[in-house]
Design a protein around this motif. Structure first.
Motif, PDB file in Angstrom:
ATOM      1  N   PRO A   1       0.805  -1.230   0.000  1.00  0.00           N
ATOM      2  CA  PRO A   1       0.000   0.000   0.000  1.00  0.00           C
ATOM      3  C   PRO A   1       0.838   1.281   0.000  1.00  0.00           C
ATOM      4  O   PRO A   1       0.452   2.269  -0.621  1.00  0.00           O
ATOM      5  CB  PRO A   1      -0.840  -0.108   1.277  1.00  0.00           C
ATOM      6  CG  PRO A   1      -0.938  -1.567   1.533  1.00  0.00           C
ATOM      7  CD  PRO A   1       0.388  -2.140   1.083  1.00  0.00           C
TER       8      PRO A   1
ATOM      9  N   VAL B   1       1.903   1.882  -3.586  1.00  0.00           N
ATOM     10  CA  VAL B   1       0.747   2.288  -4.389  1.00  0.00           C
ATOM     11  C   VAL B   1       0.425   3.761  -4.097  1.00  0.00           C
ATOM     12  O   VAL B   1       0.216   4.553  -5.020  1.00  0.00           O
ATOM     13  CB  VAL B   1      -0.477   1.383  -4.110  1.00  0.00           C
ATOM     14  CG1 VAL B   1      -1.742   1.937  -4.774  1.00  0.00           C
ATOM     15  CG2 VAL B   1      -0.205  -0.046  -4.586  1.00  0.00           C
TER      16      VAL B   1
ATOM     17  N   ALA C   1      -4.529  -6.597  -7.664  1.00  0.00           N
ATOM     18  CA  ALA C   1      -5.880  -6.086  -7.913  1.00  0.00           C
ATOM     19  C   ALA C   1      -6.580  -5.745  -6.602  1.00  0.00           C
ATOM     20  O   ALA C   1      -7.228  -4.703  -6.482  1.00  0.00           O
ATOM     21  CB  ALA C   1      -6.696  -7.100  -8.708  1.00  0.00           C
ATOM     22  N   SER C   2      -6.424  -6.600  -5.601  1.00  0.00           N
ATOM     23  CA  SER C   2      -7.097  -6.362  -4.321  1.00  0.00           C
ATOM     24  C   SER C   2      -6.519  -5.156  -3.586  1.00  0.00           C
ATOM     25  O   SER C   2      -7.197  -4.545  -2.776  1.00  0.00           O
ATOM     26  CB  SER C   2      -7.029  -7.605  -3.431  1.00  0.00           C
ATOM     27  OG  SER C   2      -5.738  -7.772  -2.884  1.00  0.00           O
ATOM     28  N   ALA C   3      -5.275  -4.798  -3.899  1.00  0.00           N
ATOM     29  CA  ALA C   3      -4.599  -3.679  -3.229  1.00  0.00           C
ATOM     30  C   ALA C   3      -4.666  -2.383  -4.036  1.00  0.00           C
ATOM     31  O   ALA C   3      -4.080  -1.379  -3.635  1.00  0.00           O
ATOM     32  CB  ALA C   3      -3.139  -4.051  -2.973  1.00  0.00           C
ATOM     33  N   GLY C   4      -5.340  -2.413  -5.176  1.00  0.00           N
ATOM     34  CA  GLY C   4      -5.421  -1.211  -6.009  1.00  0.00           C
ATOM     35  C   GLY C   4      -4.133  -0.898  -6.748  1.00  0.00           C
ATOM     36  O   GLY C   4      -3.899   0.245  -7.137  1.00  0.00           O
ATOM     37  N   ALA C   5      -3.312  -1.909  -6.965  1.00  0.00           N
ATOM     38  CA  ALA C   5      -2.011  -1.695  -7.610  1.00  0.00           C
ATOM     39  C   ALA C   5      -2.083  -1.743  -9.134  1.00  0.00           C
ATOM     40  O   ALA C   5      -1.125  -1.341  -9.806  1.00  0.00           O
ATOM     41  CB  ALA C   5      -1.002  -2.735  -7.116  1.00  0.00           C
ATOM     42  N   ASP C   6      -3.191  -2.218  -9.704  1.00  0.00           N
ATOM     43  CA  ASP C   6      -3.299  -2.339 -11.160  1.00  0.00           C
ATOM     44  C   ASP C   6      -3.025  -0.999 -11.831  1.00  0.00           C
ATOM     45  O   ASP C   6      -3.618   0.020 -11.477  1.00  0.00           O
ATOM     46  CB  ASP C   6      -4.687  -2.841 -11.565  1.00  0.00           C
ATOM     47  CG  ASP C   6      -4.876  -4.322 -11.292  1.00  0.00           C
ATOM     48  OD1 ASP C   6      -3.902  -5.001 -10.925  1.00  0.00           O
ATOM     49  OD2 ASP C   6      -6.018  -4.801 -11.446  1.00  0.00           O
TER      50      ASP C   6
ATOM     51  N   GLN D   1      -0.518   0.747 -11.512  1.00  0.00           N
ATOM     52  CA  GLN D   1       0.335   1.568 -10.648  1.00  0.00           C
ATOM     53  C   GLN D   1       1.681   0.891 -10.386  1.00  0.00           C
ATOM     54  O   GLN D   1       2.728   1.485 -10.572  1.00  0.00           O
ATOM     55  CB  GLN D   1      -0.361   1.815  -9.298  1.00  0.00           C
ATOM     56  CG  GLN D   1      -1.739   2.397  -9.385  1.00  0.00           C
ATOM     57  CD  GLN D   1      -1.728   3.828  -9.869  1.00  0.00           C
ATOM     58  OE1 GLN D   1      -0.938   4.633  -9.412  1.00  0.00           O
ATOM     59  NE2 GLN D   1      -2.593   4.136 -10.808  1.00  0.00           N
TER      60      GLN D   1
END
Length: 161
Positions: A56, A59, A89-94, A96
């Motif tokens: 996180p 990201v 994907a679950s961490a919002g890294a797509d 990024q």
């Protein structure tokens, strides 16, 4: 083997990541040639410190890295490409952070960063670290002591750029 250090060239190994067409090989030469990349390694996807803090942080600061001339931020772990993609994907890294699989531990072995997690059922993994790699050469290495999370944080790496 000794642990990779600033001034060393990144070893030539093939890693993997998910793409729209499935699993895609990516060599370290492809990843680092002609670019400045912040690569950070975690002992495992979905593990507590890795999921709550390490990924996180990168990201959240990806734009700050770009502003300092970093072309890409990449996360690597000794997990398969499916796990890395799902974790990203679950961490919002797509889009990024590149989520890279060192599923066979080739990079961990070649950089001297292997860790034995077999006492807790993890097998051979990678130690926690972050590094700044410019055109295939390690400029800075931030290797954590076992169980620690300080020097490899996004905030610490940013402070050293």
């Amino acid at each position: 083997m000794s642990t990779i250090q600033a001034g060393d060239r990144m070893p030539a190994v093939t890693l993997h990541m998910m793409s729209e067409g499935g699993i895609k090989p990516i060599t370290t030469d492809e990843l680092f040639a002609g670019k400045t990349v912040v690569l950070f390694s975690v002992p495992g996807a979905f593990t507590p410190t890795c999921s709550a803090q390490h990924l996180p942080g990168f990201v959240a600061h990806v734009d700050d890295f770009a502003a300092k001339g970093v072309d890409a931020v990449a996360c690597v772990a000794v997990n398969d490409p499916f796990v890395m993609a799902t974790w990203g994907a679950s961490a919002g890294a797509d889009g990024q952070v590149l989520m890279i699989s060192d599923g066979n531990g080739a990079l961990a072995a070649a950089t001297g960063t292997e860790m034995d997690g077999s006492q807790v059922g993890l097998g051979t993994r990678s130690q926690r670290y972050a590094m700044v790699v410019k055109d295939g050469v390690v400029e800075q290495m931030f290797l954590e002591e076992p169980g620690a999370f300080q020097v490899s944080s996004a905030e610490n790496v940013l402070a050293h750029l």
